[in-house]
Design an enzyme around this catalytic site. Structure first.
Site, PDB file in Angstrom:
ATOM      1  N   GLN A 186     -15.044  -2.473   0.569  1.00  0.00           N
ATOM      2  CA  GLN A 186     -14.947  -1.153   1.741  1.00  0.00           C
ATOM      3  C   GLN A 186     -13.687  -1.866   2.313  1.00  0.00           C
ATOM      4  OE1 GLN A 186     -17.022  -1.048   5.743  1.00  0.00           O
ATOM      5  NE2 GLN A 186     -17.330   1.175   4.652  1.00  0.00           N
ATOM      6  N   ARG A 222     -19.608   1.315   2.816  1.00  0.00           N
ATOM      7  CA  ARG A 222     -20.784   1.170   4.594  1.00  0.00           C
ATOM      8  C   ARG A 222     -20.329   2.308   6.127  1.00  0.00           C
ATOM      9  NH1 ARG A 222     -19.826  -1.745   9.116  1.00  0.00           N
ATOM     10  NH2 ARG A 222     -18.457  -2.780   8.375  1.00  0.00           N
ATOM     11  N   ARG A 270     -15.056   6.110   5.709  1.00  0.00           N
ATOM     12  CA  ARG A 270     -13.575   5.232   5.293  1.00  0.00           C
ATOM     13  C   ARG A 270     -12.953   5.765   3.656  1.00  0.00           C
ATOM     14  NH1 ARG A 270     -16.279  -0.040   8.930  1.00  0.00           N
ATOM     15  NH2 ARG A 270     -16.413   0.977  10.708  1.00  0.00           N
ATOM     16  N   HIS A 320     -10.497  -0.615   4.844  1.00  0.00           N
ATOM     17  CA  HIS A 320     -10.459  -0.327   6.403  1.00  0.00           C
ATOM     18  C   HIS A 320      -9.576   0.694   6.443  1.00  0.00           C
ATOM     19  CE1 HIS A 320     -11.676   0.808  10.405  1.00  0.00           C
ATOM     20  NE2 HIS A 320     -12.525   0.616  10.570  1.00  0.00           N
ATOM     21  N   GLU A 336     -12.554   1.769  14.593  1.00  0.00           N
ATOM     22  CA  GLU A 336     -12.704   3.080  14.094  1.00  0.00           C
ATOM     23  C   GLU A 336     -13.388   3.845  15.320  1.00  0.00           C
ATOM     24  OE1 GLU A 336     -14.631   3.907  10.324  1.00  0.00           O
ATOM     25  OE2 GLU A 336     -16.239   5.516  11.212  1.00  0.00           O
ATOM     26  N   HIS A 388     -12.442  -5.469   4.203  1.00  0.00           N
ATOM     27  CA  HIS A 388     -12.946  -5.174   5.315  1.00  0.00           C
ATOM     28  C   HIS A 388     -14.372  -5.558   5.866  1.00  0.00           C
ATOM     29  CE1 HIS A 388     -13.877  -4.524   9.596  1.00  0.00           C
ATOM     30  NE2 HIS A 388     -14.919  -3.604   9.115  1.00  0.00           N
ATOM     31  N   LEU A 430      -7.960  -5.454  13.059  1.00  0.00           N
ATOM     32  CA  LEU A 430      -8.545  -4.170  12.812  1.00  0.00           C
ATOM     33  C   LEU A 430      -8.325  -3.453  14.301  1.00  0.00           C
ATOM     34  CD1 LEU A 430     -10.441  -2.298  11.366  1.00  0.00           C
ATOM     35  CD2 LEU A 430     -12.172  -2.962  12.781  1.00  0.00           C
ATOM     36  N   PHE A 488     -18.882   8.370  14.955  1.00  0.00           N
ATOM     37  CA  PHE A 488     -18.080   7.505  13.852  1.00  0.00           C
ATOM     38  C   PHE A 488     -17.967   7.997  13.250  1.00  0.00           C
ATOM     39  CE2 PHE A 488     -18.042   2.415  13.917  1.00  0.00           C
ATOM     40  CZ  PHE A 488     -16.547   2.136  15.535  1.00  0.00           C
TER      41      PHE A 488
HETATM   42  C1  LIG Z   1     -12.767  -6.742  12.640  1.00  0.00           C
HETATM   43  C2  LIG Z   1     -14.116  -6.427  12.389  1.00  0.00           C
HETATM   44  C3  LIG Z   1     -14.410  -5.691  12.916  1.00  0.00           C
HETATM   45  C4  LIG Z   1     -16.216  -5.537  12.695  1.00  0.00           C
HETATM   46  N1  LIG Z   1     -16.437  -4.272  13.440  1.00  0.00           N
HETATM   47  C5  LIG Z   1     -17.882  -3.686  13.487  1.00  0.00           C
HETATM   48  C6  LIG Z   1     -18.614  -2.584  13.658  1.00  0.00           C
HETATM   49  O1  LIG Z   1     -18.196  -2.441  15.591  1.00  0.00           O
HETATM   50  N2  LIG Z   1     -20.345  -1.858  13.780  1.00  0.00           N
HETATM   51  C7  LIG Z   1     -19.988  -2.993  12.668  1.00  0.00           C
HETATM   52  O2  LIG Z   1     -21.983  -2.187  12.032  1.00  0.00           O
HETATM   53  N3  LIG Z   1     -20.451  -3.472  12.168  1.00  0.00           N
HETATM   54  C8  LIG Z   1     -18.621  -3.435  11.626  1.00  0.00           C
HETATM   55  N4  LIG Z   1     -18.310  -5.263  11.371  1.00  0.00           N
HETATM   56  C9  LIG Z   1     -19.393  -6.176  10.434  1.00  0.00           C
HETATM   57  C10 LIG Z   1     -20.007  -6.520  11.151  1.00  0.00           C
HETATM   58  O3  LIG Z   1     -19.090  -7.356  12.248  1.00  0.00           O
HETATM   59  C11 LIG Z   1     -20.188  -7.880  10.160  1.00  0.00           C
HETATM   60  O4  LIG Z   1     -20.824  -7.229   8.773  1.00  0.00           O
HETATM   61  C12 LIG Z   1     -20.746  -9.030  10.670  1.00  0.00           C
HETATM   62  O5  LIG Z   1     -20.937  -9.378  11.696  1.00  0.00           O
HETATM   63  C13 LIG Z   1     -20.985 -10.133  10.024  1.00  0.00           C
HETATM   64  O6  LIG Z   1     -22.155 -10.809  10.203  1.00  0.00           O
HETATM   65  P1  LIG Z   1     -22.946 -11.869   9.966  1.00  0.00           P
HETATM   66  O7  LIG Z   1     -23.869 -12.874  11.010  1.00  0.00           O
HETATM   67  O8  LIG Z   1     -23.736 -11.569   8.661  1.00  0.00           O
HETATM   68  O9  LIG Z   1     -21.536 -13.066   9.818  1.00  0.00           O
HETATM   69  P2  LIG Z   1     -20.641 -13.709  10.698  1.00  0.00           P
HETATM   70  O10 LIG Z   1     -20.544 -13.108  11.888  1.00  0.00           O
HETATM   71  O11 LIG Z   1     -19.742 -14.050  10.157  1.00  0.00           O
HETATM   72  O12 LIG Z   1     -20.894 -15.343  10.634  1.00  0.00           O
HETATM   73  C14 LIG Z   1     -21.329 -16.006   9.193  1.00  0.00           C
HETATM   74  C15 LIG Z   1     -21.704 -17.398   9.811  1.00  0.00           C
HETATM   75  O13 LIG Z   1     -22.207 -18.430   8.306  1.00  0.00           O
HETATM   76  C16 LIG Z   1     -20.535 -19.372   8.690  1.00  0.00           C
HETATM   77  N5  LIG Z   1     -21.093 -19.970   7.249  1.00  0.00           N
HETATM   78  C17 LIG Z   1     -20.484 -19.932   6.395  1.00  0.00           C
HETATM   79  N6  LIG Z   1     -20.335 -20.315   5.683  1.00  0.00           N
HETATM   80  C18 LIG Z   1     -21.295 -20.923   5.713  1.00  0.00           C
HETATM   81  C19 LIG Z   1     -21.350 -22.905   5.131  1.00  0.00           C
HETATM   82  N7  LIG Z   1     -20.569 -22.986   4.287  1.00  0.00           N
HETATM   83  N8  LIG Z   1     -22.010 -23.512   5.889  1.00  0.00           N
HETATM   84  C20 LIG Z   1     -22.447 -23.623   6.928  1.00  0.00           C
HETATM   85  N9  LIG Z   1     -21.924 -22.187   7.146  1.00  0.00           N
HETATM   86  C21 LIG Z   1     -21.217 -21.380   6.964  1.00  0.00           C
HETATM   87  C22 LIG Z   1     -20.202 -19.538   9.615  1.00  0.00           C
HETATM   88  O14 LIG Z   1     -20.454 -20.446  10.722  1.00  0.00           O
HETATM   89  C23 LIG Z   1     -20.898 -18.486  10.432  1.00  0.00           C
HETATM   90  O15 LIG Z   1     -21.387 -18.761  11.171  1.00  0.00           O
HETATM   91  C24 LIG Z   1     -17.202  -5.907  11.502  1.00  0.00           C
HETATM   92  C25 LIG Z   1     -16.087  -6.450  10.888  1.00  0.00           C
HETATM   93  C26 LIG Z   1     -14.876  -7.258  11.050  1.00  0.00           C
HETATM   94  C27 LIG Z   1     -14.129  -7.858  10.077  1.00  0.00           C
END
Ligand SMILES: Cc1cc2nc3c(=O)[nH]c(=O)nc-3n(C[C@H](O)[C@H](O)[C@H](O)COP(=O)(O)OP(=O)(O)OC[C@H]3O[C@@H](n4cnc5c(N)ncnc54)[C@H](O)[C@@H]3O)c2cc1C
Length: 617
Positions: free
Chosen positions: A233, A381, A281, A235, A248, A346, A245, A113
């Protein structure tokens, strides 16, 4: 009123992992989430999870790569914790049944990566996040953890002492999207924010519409400092028409970027003579846009990502999802044509300031995942470093919130997380930037208005419910005014135009003025749909205030940081200024206006010091 020991807000990878860890400590845990857990945006993660698992690799090398990738704005103790704990957490996922891709000898596969000195990204095809989310959700179901899904948390119940560091969080207020009921949730031991990213601040983003930065904005308004918000960031490989997306992982498997003249520009134009497509990135995104701006792009907008030479068997084995995305969203067959790609928003490197337990300055309030800033990504990142952050710090925060001890040998309280509020004055004149203390949106101010008398947990939650009920009633009964969608679109447009990969002073000031104007219009916002059930108009209206607050925070930080570091490129300031800027941008909502201050970066880790050096790939 509902009552639990630990209330976790958000059920993506970070929230689910925190809930499991809290439950393991014997806590009665509630997950409160606006989406069903498996619809959380973690499910969109494609490429993989970094973990030093193999002979020839080490957590120390992972930490070095991460510090270099961060352009020396990551805090070394937190980075080392991430890299030390990631292998254990990945093995834990495997033991819980996560369907990792495997080599012929049965070992979990790892791919190269960007910015990594070893192929250490574990993956499950190009659907890593989907598998991670389902694996964790199975554990939540198995353990009987209570899930309140389609409940929108609109505010934190925080006490009202003048000094945020004396405040306590006793719960949250949430709106049941299905019934329209507004209810308080008392958290006897802690509230963990795990609300994910803020991509909706921009109009070209890989993030879902639900990613409105709610947790960061709520914590900010409750007096919690937010950190390094300007570090966004972009992407390099998103589909031009939608922002979807293209992982990568495509470049990790050998995909090549070409400009309009069919040149492999990363090498041929000297952007990254060693790593080429696998430079980090920020480097690749700037290279692509430079090609386009200098007339070597395609249709003046994008470049090509070509994976045809990898062959059908390898593509369908490891990147099948990419074929579907390119076909569905761009009408391109990745087996026979190159895919159009351009940079898109991203990830937010910054977020709610926390230590390595996920603790914030407000007692009982934690943050974890993309909404938090334990400071492991600094100003850029590395791909594959967000998913380990969810599970490593999710486990720590959940455990700590439930009163547990997490691997105390590695915990470094006081080294990264104990902030000194108000250490350095802001170099930005807020008045000059068009902001004043009167700029508080119509639907409420800070969650804990200073000066109130001390009250107990139940009363704190009850008072917050009453205030939120008044806000919702006001929004639902107002007969006309401005629609949130217009305000949001204007903010997204100015952020994408002015606070993007390339930033210059004039554009940043324009963005601030635009945000201020949008904020003024938001004072007159109304909800056209009066219904109480599934009122997405109401939810989006509330979210838009968060978008406004965070757009302002990002722009203020970007305007103040007059250097070029990681993802933060400034036209007028083309050098990294280590003498002046080895410090984090901190922003606190104080007396109705944002206040900028700074704290030093921690470059001294447990294993070594990370001396800033020139960053080339
Ligand atoms: C398309 C894409 C691909 C990616 N690929 C990778 C990868 O391959 N490897 C890597 O390391 N990272 C990757 N990333 C980054 C990584 O996936 C994210 O940073 C990470 O998954 C975020 O996880 P999280 O649990 O913080 O938030 P999320 O998974 O977004 O979850 C947020 C949660 O909060 C809840 N929520 C939000 N606001 C409220 C509210 N007001 N009230 C109640 N609930 C709420 C939502 O319902 C959800 O359940 C990627 C990101 C994207 C966008």
């Amino acid at each position: 009123m509902y009552e639990h020991d630990v209330v976790v807000v958000g059920a993506g990878g970070a929230g689910l992992r925190a809930a499991i860890a809290a439950q393991e400590q014997g806590a009665d845990v509630a997950l409160v989430t606006k989406l069903h857990p498996v619809r959380s945006h973690t499910g969109a993660a494609e490429g993989g999870i970094n973990a030093a698992l193999r002979e020839g690799d080490s957590w120390e090398d992972h930490a070095y790569d991460t510090m270099k990738g961060s352009d020396y704005l990551g805090d070394a103790p937190a980075v080392e914790t991430l890299c030390q704990d990631s292998p254990e957490e990945v093995i834990q996922l495997e033991h819980w049944g996560m369907a990792f891709s495997r080599d012929d000898d049965g070992r979990v596969s790892q791919r190269p990566f960007g910015g990594l000195s070893f192929p250490r990204t574990t993956y499950a095809g190009a659907e890593t996040g989907h598998h991670l989310l389902h694996t964790l959700y199975e554990q939540v179901v198995k353990r009987g953890i209570e899930v309140y899904d389609e409940w929108y948390v609109s505010d934190l119940a925080v006490t009202a002492e003048d000094d945020p560091e004396s405040r306590s969080c006793h719960g949250v207020v949430a709106y049941d999207i299905k019934s329209g009921e507004l209810a308080g949730f008392v958290a006897r031991e802690g509230v963990v924010l795990a609300t994910g990213g803020l991509g909706q601040v921009y109009d070209h983003t890989t993030n879902a519409v639900a990613n409105t930065g709610d947790g960061v904005a709520m914590a900010y308004r409750a007096g919690v400092p937010i950190e390094d918000m300007e570090m966004i960031q972009f992407h390099p490989t998103t589909l031009p028409s939608t922002g979807v997306l293209i992982s990568e992982g495509v470049r990790g498997e050998g995909g090549i970027l070409y400009n309009g003249a069919d040149e492999r520009f990363l090498f041929e134009h000297g952007y990254a003579n060693n790593a080429g497509e696998l430079a980090s990135r920020d480097v690749v995104s700037r290279a692509e846009l430079t090609e386009v701006n200098e007339g070597r792009g395609i249709e003046d907008e994008y470049v090509h990502l070509d994976m045809r030479h990898l062959g059908e068997e390898r593509i369908t084995d490891r990147l099948e999802n990419i074929l579907h995305l390119a076909e569905d969203f761009e009408g391109v067959d990745g087996l026979s044509e190159p895919m159009p790609v351009k940079p898109g928003q991203h990830y937010a490197m910054g977020g709610v300031e926390t230590n390595e337990h996920g603790e914030t300055v407000v007692s009982g309030l934690y943050a974890v995942g993309e909404c938090a800033c334990a400071s492991v990504h600094g100003s850029n990142r590395l791909g594959g470093n967000a998913l380990p952050e969810l599970i490593v710090f999710g486990a720590r925060a959940g455990c700590h919130a439930a009163g547990g001890e997490f691997d105390p040998a590695r915990i470094t309280v006081g080294e990264t997380g104990d902030s000194e509020v108000g250490s350095v004055e802001s170099p930005v004149a807020l008045g000059e930037a068009g902001l004043s203390s009167g700029d508080v949106a119509a639907d409420g101010g800070a969650a804990a208005a200073p000066g109130g008398a001390a009250v107990g947990p139940d009363e704190t939650v009850q008072r917050t419910v009453e205030r939120e009920q008044a806000r919702v009633d006001r929004l639902l009964t107002k007969e006309d005014g401005v629609n949130h969608a217009e305000v949001r679109a204007d903010v997204q447009e100015t952020m994408t135009r002015n606070v993007n990969v390339f930033r210059e002073e004039e554009g940043l000031k324009t963005a601030l003025a635009d945000i201020r104007e949008a904020r003024e219009r938001y004072q007159d916002v109304y909800v056209s749909d009066p219904s109480r059930t599934f009122n997405t108009d109401l939810i989006h209206t509330i979210e838009t205030r968060n978008v406004l607050d965070l757009a302002e925070a990002i722009t203020l930080g970007a305007l103040a940081r007059d250097e070029f570091r990681g993802a933060h490129w400034r036209k007028e300031h083309q050098e990294r200024k280590d003498d002046e800027w080895l410090r984090h941008t901190m922003l606190t909502w104080t007396d109705g206006e944002p206040r900028l201050w700074y704290k030093p970066v921690v470059l001294e880790g447990g294993s070594r010091a990370y001396e800033p050096s020139s960053r080339s790939y």
